[in-house]
Design an enzyme around this catalytic site. Structure first.
Site, PDB file in Angstrom:
ATOM      1  N   GLU A 182     -49.012  39.693  31.588  1.00 24.94           N
ATOM      2  CA  GLU A 182     -49.218  40.996  32.056  1.00 24.94           C
ATOM      3  C   GLU A 182     -49.286  42.191  30.855  1.00 24.94           C
ATOM      4  OE1 GLU A 182     -46.684  40.726  36.361  1.00 24.94           O
ATOM      5  OE2 GLU A 182     -45.642  41.675  34.621  1.00 24.94           O
TER       6      GLU A 182
ATOM      7  N   GLU B  45     -48.512  34.384  39.044  1.00 26.87           N
ATOM      8  CA  GLU B  45     -47.217  34.724  39.491  1.00 26.87           C
ATOM      9  C   GLU B  45     -47.243  35.837  40.587  1.00 26.87           C
ATOM     10  OE1 GLU B  45     -44.807  36.698  36.234  1.00 26.87           O
ATOM     11  OE2 GLU B  45     -44.083  38.036  37.631  1.00 26.87           O
TER      12      GLU B  45
END
Length: 380
Positions: A138, A222
């Site tokens: 991320e 995810e």
């Protein structure tokens, strides 16, 4: 009135049509289904047995600790490899001293350490025995080390070629293609990675055609749905999401984590007890194995019903998610012969990957009642 009646009848027929499965019409290859052990310590033998053997998980995503505290994840990677699963490693931060703020979140990796970071990722890959390595979890989320699209492009073009393992990138928290398209569109940079990875927090569930056109696999690495340990209604959101990912040409799906104290999203406890969310994912993971090929199928043949189908070597697997009330659904097989029956497993509020009566196939067709709010897997 007549026009309304005609439109209504047409709508009913459109929503209740057969599910046509073209077994010879290949779509994407499936790399597997998995979960993360980030911050979960060393997983117990009972938990691993339930995850890999009972549920059929074939992928593990571990966290590469920025301070070199790798013992637990090395153990988890070894346990995955022992049963034939493969492992992706993702860093949440480089060593903090290499970041602009000297911390493991909020700063950016200083460009003078790009070469050192390649060496670090290679070292981490070797110690964990990784099959793939990510450059950053991320990069567009403020809590972790941040990268701009330009920084990722520069690293991928000028440095990432020195990474020894296949690279997954950029793992944007919402599959933001602005972080990957410049890399994909550069003839040098695009050769330095293998898999487009991303998450679904706030968006990103779509066909990432640019990556596919360049021969890249696409992984959802995810996501989680809250309050899914016991609620089948909530678990259907998981099943629909997995189906949507497969229908969007993705090659792998990773649930978030199996943290023992998380009573909202953990899949299996330390004693090996499997929760409803685990069984839901198992309806895919157990029978859709790595190397299977998704084949064309009518995705939404009836209201609330979503179907994906796969060719698993010489076998055929069909997963039907019914989010609504009970439906009598016809399935028509095309481009295949010799199938006389399917074994059937189902997860519903009262069933957990339960073996139910097999269904006979006549003239390449069968009709099956999909129970209300259930996930049904047909396999042979």
């Amino acid at each position: 009135i007549l026009t309304t009646l005609i439109l209504t009848i047409g709508f009913i027929f459109a929503q209740a049509g057969p599910c046509n499965i073209e077994v010879s019409a290949s779509q994407q290859t499936i790399d597997g289904f998995g979960f993360s052990s980030a911050w979960c310590g060393t997983l117990s033998t009972a938990k691993n047995n339930a995850l890999y053997n009972t549920l059929g998980m074939s992928l593990l995503r571990i966290r590469i600790d920025e301070n070199g505290n790798w013992g637990d994840e090395i153990n988890n990677a070894k346990a995955a490899h022992a049963v034939g699963a493969k492992v992706l490693g993702s860093p949440w931060s480089p060593p903090p001293s290499w970041n602009t703020n000297g911390k493991n979140g909020g700063g950016h990796l200083l460009p003078q350490y790009y070469g050192s970071y390649v060496t670090y990722l290679n070292n981490a890959s070797d110690h964990h025995g990784l099959d793939w390595v990510s450059i950053q979890n991320e990069p567009d989320y403020s809590s972790w080390t941040n990268w701009t699209p330009t920084e990722i492009f520069n690293f991928m073009k000028n440095n990432a070629g020195g990474i020894h393992k296949p690279v997954v990138m950029p793992e944007s928290f919402h599959f933001d293609d602005r972080y990957s398209d410049p890399v994909i569109n550069d003839q040098t940079a695009e050769t330095h990675f293998s898999v487009l990875g991303g998450h679904l927090y706030g968006g990103g569930l779509s066909v990432h055609q640019n990556a596919i056109n360049h021969g890249k696999h696409v992984w959802m690495t995810e996501h989680y749905i809250d309050n899914t340990q016991s609620s089948m209604a909530n678990c259907l959101t998981i099943a629909k999401e997995i189906s949507d990912c497969m229908n969007a040409q993705m090659n792998a799906y990773f649930w978030w984590w199996v943290y023992e104290s998380d009573t909202s999203v953990n899949l299996v406890n330390n004693n090996g007890q499997i929760y409803k969310n685990g069984y839901t994912i198992g309806q895919f993971a157990k029978w859709v194995r790595p190397g299977a090929v998704r084949v064309s199928a009518t995705y939404n043949p009836s209201g609330g019903v979503y179907v994906t189908a796969y060719r698993n070597g010489g076998e055929v697997v069909v997963v039907a998610v019914n989010t609504g009330s009970s439906v009598s659904q016809q399935f028509v097989l095309q481009g295949v012969s010799g199938i006389s029956s399917f074994s059937v497993h189902r997860t519903s509020q009262g069933e957990n990957m339960a073996a139910v009566a097999s269904v006979n196939v006549n003239n390449n067709s069968f009709t099956y009642t999909l129970n209300a709010q259930s996930v049904t897997t047909f396999h042979r």
